[in-house]
Scaffold this motif. Sequence first.
Motif, PDB file in Angstrom:
ATOM      1  N   THR A  92       0.838  -1.200   0.000  1.00 24.10           N
ATOM      2  CA  THR A  92       0.000   0.000   0.000  1.00 24.10           C
ATOM      3  C   THR A  92       0.869   1.244   0.000  1.00 24.10           C
ATOM      4  O   THR A  92       1.858   1.313   0.730  1.00 24.10           O
ATOM      5  CB  THR A  92      -0.906   0.030   1.252  1.00 24.10           C
ATOM      6  OG1 THR A  92      -1.652  -1.185   1.318  1.00 24.10           O
ATOM      7  CG2 THR A  92      -1.857   1.217   1.204  1.00 24.10           C
ATOM      8  N   ALA A  93       0.493   2.210  -0.814  1.00 17.12           N
ATOM      9  CA  ALA A  93       1.197   3.484  -0.844  1.00 17.12           C
ATOM     10  C   ALA A  93       0.179   4.615  -0.869  1.00 17.12           C
ATOM     11  O   ALA A  93      -0.941   4.448  -1.366  1.00 17.12           O
ATOM     12  CB  ALA A  93       2.122   3.582  -2.050  1.00 17.12           C
ATOM     13  N   ASP A  94       0.588   5.740  -0.331  1.00 15.40           N
ATOM     14  CA  ASP A  94      -0.280   6.917  -0.310  1.00 15.40           C
ATOM     15  C   ASP A  94       0.565   8.130  -0.664  1.00 15.40           C
ATOM     16  O   ASP A  94       1.735   8.208  -0.291  1.00 15.40           O
ATOM     17  CB  ASP A  94      -0.902   7.081   1.081  1.00 15.40           C
ATOM     18  CG  ASP A  94      -1.912   8.207   1.120  1.00 15.40           C
ATOM     19  OD1 ASP A  94      -1.992   8.900   2.163  1.00 15.40           O
ATOM     20  OD2 ASP A  94      -2.618   8.425   0.117  1.00 15.40           O
ATOM     21  N   TYR A  95      -0.047   9.061  -1.381  1.00 13.45           N
ATOM     22  CA  TYR A  95       0.668  10.248  -1.820  1.00 13.45           C
ATOM     23  C   TYR A  95      -0.112  11.497  -1.460  1.00 13.45           C
ATOM     24  O   TYR A  95      -1.352  11.507  -1.476  1.00 13.45           O
ATOM     25  CB  TYR A  95       0.860  10.232  -3.342  1.00 13.45           C
ATOM     26  CG  TYR A  95       1.739   9.112  -3.838  1.00 13.45           C
ATOM     27  CD1 TYR A  95       1.206   7.857  -4.106  1.00 13.45           C
ATOM     28  CD2 TYR A  95       3.105   9.304  -4.032  1.00 13.45           C
ATOM     29  CE1 TYR A  95       2.009   6.817  -4.553  1.00 13.45           C
ATOM     30  CE2 TYR A  95       3.915   8.279  -4.484  1.00 13.45           C
ATOM     31  CZ  TYR A  95       3.363   7.035  -4.744  1.00 13.45           C
ATOM     32  OH  TYR A  95       4.164   6.020  -5.190  1.00 13.45           O
ATOM     33  N   ALA A  96       0.602  12.575  -1.199  1.00 15.73           N
ATOM     34  CA  ALA A  96      -0.047  13.867  -1.097  1.00 15.73           C
ATOM     35  C   ALA A  96      -0.642  14.182  -2.471  1.00 15.73           C
ATOM     36  O   ALA A  96      -0.054  13.829  -3.507  1.00 15.73           O
ATOM     37  CB  ALA A  96       0.956  14.934  -0.684  1.00 15.73           C
ATOM     38  N   LYS A  97      -1.779  14.830  -2.471  1.00 12.69           N
ATOM     39  CA  LYS A  97      -2.468  15.101  -3.740  1.00 12.69           C
ATOM     40  C   LYS A  97      -1.564  15.824  -4.720  1.00 12.69           C
ATOM     41  O   LYS A  97      -1.538  15.513  -5.915  1.00 12.69           O
ATOM     42  CB  LYS A  97      -3.716  15.937  -3.476  1.00 12.69           C
ATOM     43  CG  LYS A  97      -4.883  15.131  -2.942  1.00 12.69           C
ATOM     44  CD  LYS A  97      -6.135  16.007  -2.865  1.00 12.69           C
ATOM     45  CE  LYS A  97      -7.300  15.208  -2.336  1.00 12.69           C
ATOM     46  NZ  LYS A  97      -8.528  16.034  -2.232  1.00 12.69           N
ATOM     47  N   SER A  98      -0.810  16.783  -4.217  1.00  9.59           N
ATOM     48  CA  SER A  98       0.034  17.593  -5.098  1.00  9.59           C
ATOM     49  C   SER A  98       1.244  16.829  -5.619  1.00  9.59           C
ATOM     50  O   SER A  98       1.926  17.282  -6.534  1.00  9.59           O
ATOM     51  CB  SER A  98       0.501  18.845  -4.361  1.00  9.59           C
ATOM     52  OG  SER A  98       1.259  18.485  -3.220  1.00  9.59           O
ATOM     53  N   MET A  99       1.509  15.653  -5.039  1.00  6.19           N
ATOM     54  CA  MET A  99       2.690  14.879  -5.408  1.00  6.19           C
ATOM     55  C   MET A  99       2.366  13.729  -6.360  1.00  6.19           C
ATOM     56  O   MET A  99       3.275  13.095  -6.903  1.00  6.19           O
ATOM     57  CB  MET A  99       3.346  14.287  -4.153  1.00  6.19           C
ATOM     58  CG  MET A  99       3.621  15.300  -3.075  1.00  6.19           C
ATOM     59  SD  MET A  99       4.890  16.483  -3.533  1.00  6.19           S
ATOM     60  CE  MET A  99       4.931  17.489  -2.055  1.00  6.19           C
ATOM     61  N   LYS A 100       1.092  13.437  -6.537  1.00  2.00           N
ATOM     62  CA  LYS A 100       0.724  12.309  -7.382  1.00  2.00           C
ATOM     63  C   LYS A 100       1.149  12.567  -8.818  1.00  2.00           C
ATOM     64  O   LYS A 100       0.974  13.654  -9.343  1.00  2.00           O
ATOM     65  CB  LYS A 100      -0.783  12.069  -7.307  1.00  2.00           C
ATOM     66  CG  LYS A 100      -1.219  11.404  -6.027  1.00  2.00           C
ATOM     67  CD  LYS A 100      -2.706  11.072  -6.045  1.00  2.00           C
ATOM     68  CE  LYS A 100      -3.120  10.391  -4.768  1.00  2.00           C
ATOM     69  NZ  LYS A 100      -4.559  10.081  -4.735  1.00  2.00           N
ATOM     70  N   GLY A 101       1.701  11.536  -9.421  1.00  3.94           N
ATOM     71  CA  GLY A 101       2.065  11.629 -10.821  1.00  3.94           C
ATOM     72  C   GLY A 101       3.559  11.768 -11.051  1.00  3.94           C
ATOM     73  O   GLY A 101       4.108  11.108 -11.933  1.00  3.94           O
ATOM     74  N   ARG A 102       4.235  12.594 -10.262  1.00  3.01           N
ATOM     75  CA  ARG A 102       5.675  12.793 -10.466  1.00  3.01           C
ATOM     76  C   ARG A 102       6.531  12.070  -9.430  1.00  3.01           C
ATOM     77  O   ARG A 102       7.720  11.884  -9.652  1.00  3.01           O
ATOM     78  CB  ARG A 102       6.022  14.287 -10.429  1.00  3.01           C
ATOM     79  CG  ARG A 102       5.438  15.092 -11.571  1.00  3.01           C
ATOM     80  CD  ARG A 102       6.103  16.457 -11.646  1.00  3.01           C
ATOM     81  NE  ARG A 102       5.917  17.229 -10.423  1.00  3.01           N
ATOM     82  CZ  ARG A 102       6.926  17.664  -9.663  1.00  3.01           C
ATOM     83  NH1 ARG A 102       8.183  17.387  -9.976  1.00  3.01           N
ATOM     84  NH2 ARG A 102       6.669  18.390  -8.578  1.00  3.01           N
ATOM     85  N   PHE A 103       5.933  11.662  -8.334  1.00  2.00           N
ATOM     86  CA  PHE A 103       6.665  11.020  -7.253  1.00  2.00           C
ATOM     87  C   PHE A 103       6.225   9.563  -7.132  1.00  2.00           C
ATOM     88  O   PHE A 103       5.026   9.267  -7.207  1.00  2.00           O
ATOM     89  CB  PHE A 103       6.401  11.735  -5.922  1.00  2.00           C
ATOM     90  CG  PHE A 103       6.960  13.133  -5.850  1.00  2.00           C
ATOM     91  CD1 PHE A 103       6.291  14.179  -6.456  1.00  2.00           C
ATOM     92  CD2 PHE A 103       8.142  13.380  -5.190  1.00  2.00           C
ATOM     93  CE1 PHE A 103       6.800  15.476  -6.398  1.00  2.00           C
ATOM     94  CE2 PHE A 103       8.659  14.669  -5.126  1.00  2.00           C
ATOM     95  CZ  PHE A 103       7.991  15.717  -5.722  1.00  2.00           C
ATOM     96  N   THR A 104       7.185   8.683  -6.935  1.00  2.00           N
ATOM     97  CA  THR A 104       6.888   7.264  -6.741  1.00  2.00           C
ATOM     98  C   THR A 104       7.685   6.742  -5.565  1.00  2.00           C
ATOM     99  O   THR A 104       8.913   6.860  -5.544  1.00  2.00           O
ATOM    100  CB  THR A 104       7.222   6.439  -7.985  1.00  2.00           C
ATOM    101  OG1 THR A 104       6.518   6.956  -9.118  1.00  2.00           O
ATOM    102  CG2 THR A 104       6.828   4.979  -7.784  1.00  2.00           C
ATOM    103  N   ILE A 105       6.983   6.181  -4.598  1.00  2.00           N
ATOM    104  CA  ILE A 105       7.643   5.589  -3.443  1.00  2.00           C
ATOM    105  C   ILE A 105       7.677   4.076  -3.624  1.00  2.00           C
ATOM    106  O   ILE A 105       6.743   3.475  -4.159  1.00  2.00           O
ATOM    107  CB  ILE A 105       6.917   5.972  -2.132  1.00  2.00           C
ATOM    108  CG1 ILE A 105       7.731   5.547  -0.921  1.00  2.00           C
ATOM    109  CG2 ILE A 105       5.498   5.401  -2.097  1.00  2.00           C
ATOM    110  CD1 ILE A 105       7.175   6.077   0.407  1.00  2.00           C
ATOM    111  N   SER A 106       8.756   3.468  -3.168  1.00  2.00           N
ATOM    112  CA  SER A 106       8.885   2.011  -3.229  1.00  2.00           C
ATOM    113  C   SER A 106       9.827   1.571  -2.123  1.00  2.00           C
ATOM    114  O   SER A 106      10.437   2.406  -1.448  1.00  2.00           O
ATOM    115  CB  SER A 106       9.381   1.556  -4.600  1.00  2.00           C
ATOM    116  OG  SER A 106      10.657   2.103  -4.876  1.00  2.00           O
TER     117      SER A 106
END
Length: 127
Positions: free
Chosen positions: A57-71
Motif C-alpha cells: 500500500t502506498a499513499d501520496y499527497a495530492k500535489s505529489m501524485k504523478g511525479r513522485f513514486t515511493i517504493s
Amino acid sequence: QVWLVVSGGGLVQAGASLRLFCTASGRTFSDYHMGWFRQAPGKEREFIAAISWSGATADYAKSMKGRFTISRDNAANTAYLHVNNLKPEDTAVYYCAASSATFLPVIVNDPQRYTYWGQGTQVTVSS
C-alpha cells in the motif's frame, strides 16, 4: 532503534529525474512503514508519500501524485523515492522516516506519527 541514512540528492536541472535512497539499519526494516517528507526554506515540513511495511500500500499527497513514486526493498533495507520532471519548486531537504507497523497498522501523512528520521538530503533544482 532504527537508523536511517538518506542519499541521492544533489543539484539537477529542471526536467530531470532523481532517485532518493533511504537505507535502514538496526531493527527489522519490514516492521516499519516508511514515509518521505520535504522541507523548503521558510516552510513547514511537507508530506510526500508513505508506503506500508510490505510495500503493498502506498499513499501520496495530492500535489505529489504523478511525479513522485515511493517504493521499498525489504531485502535491501531500503526505501526509495523516485521523482520525475523536477521543478525549481521541488528544491528542499528531503527526509525519510519510519513508523512502527506494530503500533500503527496504517500508513499516515502526519510527521508526528513517525518515530525515526533520516538526516535529510538536499535537492536543488535549477531552472
